[in-house]
Every structure is written in C-alpha cells, then in structure tokens.
Design a protein around this motif. Structure first.
Motif, mmCIF file in Angstrom:
data_model
loop_
_atom_site.group_PDB
_atom_site.id
_atom_site.type_symbol
_atom_site.label_atom_id
_atom_site.label_comp_id
_atom_site.label_asym_id
_atom_site.label_seq_id
_atom_site.Cartn_x
_atom_site.Cartn_y
_atom_site.Cartn_z
ATOM 1 N N ASN A 115 -2.664 -0.035 5.111
ATOM 2 C CA ASN A 115 -2.543 1.225 4.373
ATOM 3 C C ASN A 115 -3.141 1.034 2.980
ATOM 4 O O ASN A 115 -2.541 0.389 2.117
ATOM 5 N N SER A 129 1.693 8.232 4.441
ATOM 6 C CA SER A 129 0.956 7.499 5.470
ATOM 7 C C SER A 129 1.778 6.354 6.026
ATOM 8 O O SER A 129 1.773 6.101 7.240
ATOM 9 N N GLN A 130 2.512 5.657 5.164
ATOM 10 C CA GLN A 130 3.312 4.539 5.651
ATOM 11 C C GLN A 130 4.428 5.021 6.572
ATOM 12 O O GLN A 130 4.685 4.429 7.622
ATOM 13 N N ILE A 133 2.823 6.072 9.916
ATOM 14 C CA ILE A 133 2.475 4.902 10.730
ATOM 15 C C ILE A 133 3.729 4.336 11.389
ATOM 16 O O ILE A 133 3.731 3.994 12.583
ATOM 17 N N GLY A 141 2.468 -2.112 10.465
ATOM 18 C CA GLY A 141 1.948 -1.547 9.236
ATOM 19 C C GLY A 141 1.912 -2.569 8.112
ATOM 20 O O GLY A 141 2.830 -3.380 7.961
ATOM 21 N N PRO A 143 1.519 -2.252 4.146
ATOM 22 C CA PRO A 143 1.404 -1.360 2.983
ATOM 23 C C PRO A 143 0.735 -2.067 1.803
ATOM 24 O O PRO A 143 1.392 -2.594 0.907
ATOM 25 N N ALA A 165 -6.460 2.495 6.873
ATOM 26 C CA ALA A 165 -6.149 3.873 6.502
ATOM 27 C C ALA A 165 -6.324 4.014 4.999
ATOM 28 O O ALA A 165 -5.831 3.183 4.228
#
Length: 428
Positions: A115, A129-130, A133, A141, A143, A165
């Motif tokens: 991310n 977004s996190q 996901i 994920g 981050p 992303a």
C-alpha cells in the motif's frame, strides 16, 4: 462474489424523510420540495460551496446528530481551507467492507500487496485502501505509504511484493528507481491505482517492465461521498460498476440539469448514498464526468469515467483543457519529437498585465529538448487550440513557455502524492 441485492424500495423515502427532519441545512435547502416527495429528481443537486459552508467543525448545520463517535477525515486540502468528512464507526466499517467485497475479484490468495498511498495529512486514501485490502480477505497487506520510495523499493525487494496500490504519480516514480537487477528479479502481477487517472502511456511503461502486469482501479470512492464504482477483472479502462445496494448514481446533463438515461451521453456524476445518516449525501456532485455503458435497468449498471468536470487551466479568457494537451503531446511523441516523455504539468502565472501558461514537461533527458523542440511543441499546441494564437495576436496572453524537467520536477501534493496537473500561481 455472490450477487448483491438492491436496496429495499422504502430505503430512499426513509432517507429523505430522516434527513429533512434531522439536518438543518438540508431542511432549508429543500424548502421548495414537497415534504412527501420520494423522487430524487424533485430535489436540487447540491451546491458544493453551500454544502461545505454549512458543514463546519463548529456550529455544523449538515449533520443529523452530534459527532460523539466515529472517524473524521480531512478532505479537499489541495487548495483553500480543508474540509472535514465524518462517518460513524458503523458507516466506516460498512463502507470499507462493501468496497473490499468488490476488490476480492481482483486479488488472489497469496498476493503480497504493498500500500503506497500517502499516510500524511491527507490520510484517508491510505487508511481506506488498507481496510479494503483487509476486507477483501485475500493476500497479505503491507502498509508502506508512499513518502519514501527508496524504503518502498527496499520492502518490495525484501518481501517480493507482487501487487502495488497507490497514486499513479507515486507508482511511476517508484518504477524509475528499479535497477536492471530489480527488473530481472522482481515481479508485478497487479497495480491498483486511485486518486488520479492512469493513462495508456503510463500503462505501456509499466508493461514494458512487467509484461504480464494488469492495471486496475482499486475503487472509485471519495472521503466526502463514499463508494461510487468498482472494477471487474476484464473491465475496459475507466469503466466501473455501480453499487446498487448502497447508492443511487445519476448522470446529469451539464446544461439542463436533467438526468441522462441513454448510454454514451456524457454528463456529470451525482451520487446519493442510501446508508450514510450522520453526514447525509443526497445528490452530491462528485466532480467527475461520465457516461452510461449499460442500458437502464441493468443490475450494477456500468459507467465510464470521462475526467474531471473542470479539468483545465484558465488563461486569460481561454480554457486549456488537459485532455486536449495530452492528446497533442501523445501525437508529438508518436512523431518522435518528445523523446523520453513521461508526464506534464501546467503552471499559470500573471505578469506584465497578461496571463502566461508554462507547459512543464517531464523527460528522461530534459537537456535533449532544446529550443527548436520547445518551439515545435508550442506550435503544435497553438494548432490544437487556435484561440491561443488569436489571443497572442491580440496581445491578451503571453506566448506558451515550454520547460523540460525530470519527473521529480513535477510538483505533487505534499499530503496525498497526487500530481498537481494545474498550478495556478496567480493568487499568492
């Protein structure tokens, strides 16, 4: 993904009645609408300036209840005073879970997703977004955030990420850092972007490095209005499906204000969120243009994004449209005039009682452009926008100035990492 049921027919009338009863702003804004009306077309499209003037931190007139639990996001911080959008905890969780359920169609078990959205002051895209996901329930994920791309590259190498992303500007700058060894060893299956469009020339650059990489929108959503559209694995560029269970999406004629039902007819996007109650979103203009792809009545009807509603630079009495400039530059690139072209930015200034537009070009080798190349580019843009030449002859504007820089020479928003396509330097 299992089929999603549309909302019950009573949901919209219940929302309208609730908002009118609880929100002082909407009650005043809808004063001319019959109280019993359940037809959205009877209600005016929101005036964004009035909405945000009433949606203040102190003395808020939009909210339907005191803000005593939930989450607050800064929004609209690129220019002017920042705005703040609020969700209850339940609304935020439901928003991200709905979006995550759709993202599931793009992810695979075992994906390692970095991310790279910005985690600074404009933090909503990173957190959203996190959560999305995580809600997709597939893959792992990471981050990372996008403010230190050398660190991001180190993490990519360490964990063998295969999905990235982020904002396109950030992603393209990261690819610039790859060494020949990185290009040989690292893999990239999927790019998930948001925040700004990702154009064909950028996708081509990605696939020149990673031929099997697929580039898709992670979501069309806004911290102001919530979810708007989601992407299928085989979607055409810019095409998204709407959220039947939580929104009513309209495409509105920019002249008459009437809703458009026909396919292929451009208009501005207006959304009503059926499930948000604390900060209601009813006929909110999201700032994008679009057109319907599917006929009326199609479940989760598809629409195509067509750019911002006011995506252009005002120079004197003329508007330079970003899409027109991009097309002219793409043609020049095909003709071999722009070697190593990467992106561009417009700077608008005022001196000598006239406006000036500077076209800032990001090139692999800025020194390669030269005066002759700059003059050729200026002539091409005058041809693409004849009014520019007319205004030059009248002495109304300065000639176009062309400046070659590296990709890092294009200014981005310090909070979000988005490329600032138009920089208006005339107001301080």
């Amino acid at each position: 993904m299992p089929p999603i049921s549309p909302p019950p027919p009573s949901l919209l009338p219940e929302l309208l009645a609730f908002v009118r009863a609880r929100s002082p702003f909407y009650r005043d804004y809808w004063a001319q609408v019959p109280p019993a009306s359940a037809s959205l077309s009877d209600y005016p499209v929101l005036d964004s300036r009035r909405f945000w003037a009433a949606n203040t931190v102190q003395g808020n007139q939009v909210l339907t209840a005191p803000l005593d639990s939930g989450i607050t996001f800064k929004s609209g911080g690129t220019t002017g005073q920042p705005k703040y959008s609020v969700f209850t905890n339940a609304e935020w969780q439901a928003f991200t879970e709905r979006s995550g359920a759709r993202l599931r169609v793009l992810l695979r078990a075992g994906d390692r997703v970095g991310n790279l959205f910005y985690a600074g002051k404009l933090y909503a895209s990173f957190l959203f977004s996190q959560r999305v996901i995580e809600a997709a329930g597939l893959g792992v994920g990471y981050p990372i955030a996008g403010d230190d791309l050398h660190e991001a590259l180190a993490i990519w190498r360490q964990f063998d990420l295969n999905v990235l992303a982020g904002v396109p500007t950030t992603l393209m700058k990261l690819l610039e850092l790859l060494t020949p060894e990185d290009r040989e060893r690292l893999s990239l299956r999927l790019i998930l972007f948001a925040g700004e469009p990702m154009f064909a020339d950028q996708i081509a650059r990605v696939q020149a490095l990673f031929p099997d990489c697929v580039v898709r929108s992670i979501s069309v959503a806004g911290v102001d209005y919530g979810e708007l559209g989601w992407t299928e694995p085989d979607a055409e560029p810019g095409v998204h499906r709407s959220y039947d269970e939580s929104t009513v999406l309209e495409i509105i004629d920019e002249g008459s204000g009437a809703p458009i039902d026909a396919t292929g007819v451009p208009g501005r996007l207006v959304v009503t969120n059926l499930l948000r109650r604390l900060m209601p979103i009813v006929r909110y203009p999201v700032g994008d243009r679009g057109e319907w792809v599917d006929p009326p009545g199609t479940p989760e009807r598809r629409f195509r994004l067509l750019g911002r509603t006011e995506e252009g630079a005002r120079v004197g009495p003329m508007t330079l449209y970003v899409d027109d400039i991009r097309q002219a530059l793409t043609t020049l690139q095909a003709q071999g005039v722009l070697q190593g072209f990467k992106d561009f930015q417009l700077l608008i200034s005022h001196h000598g009682e006239r406006d000036e537009c500077c076209l800032r070009l990001a090139l692999a080798e800025p020194a390669s452009l030269g005066e002759l190349g700059a003059a050729q580019i200026a002539r091409a843009l005058y041809a693409a926008r004849p009014m520019f030449s007319d205004l030059l002859e009248q002495g109304v504007v300065h000639p176009l100035r062309v400046q070659a820089v590296t990709l890092d020479g294009l200014q981005t928003n310090a909070r979000s990492g988005k490329l600032l396509r138009v920089l208006d330097q005339r107001h301080g």
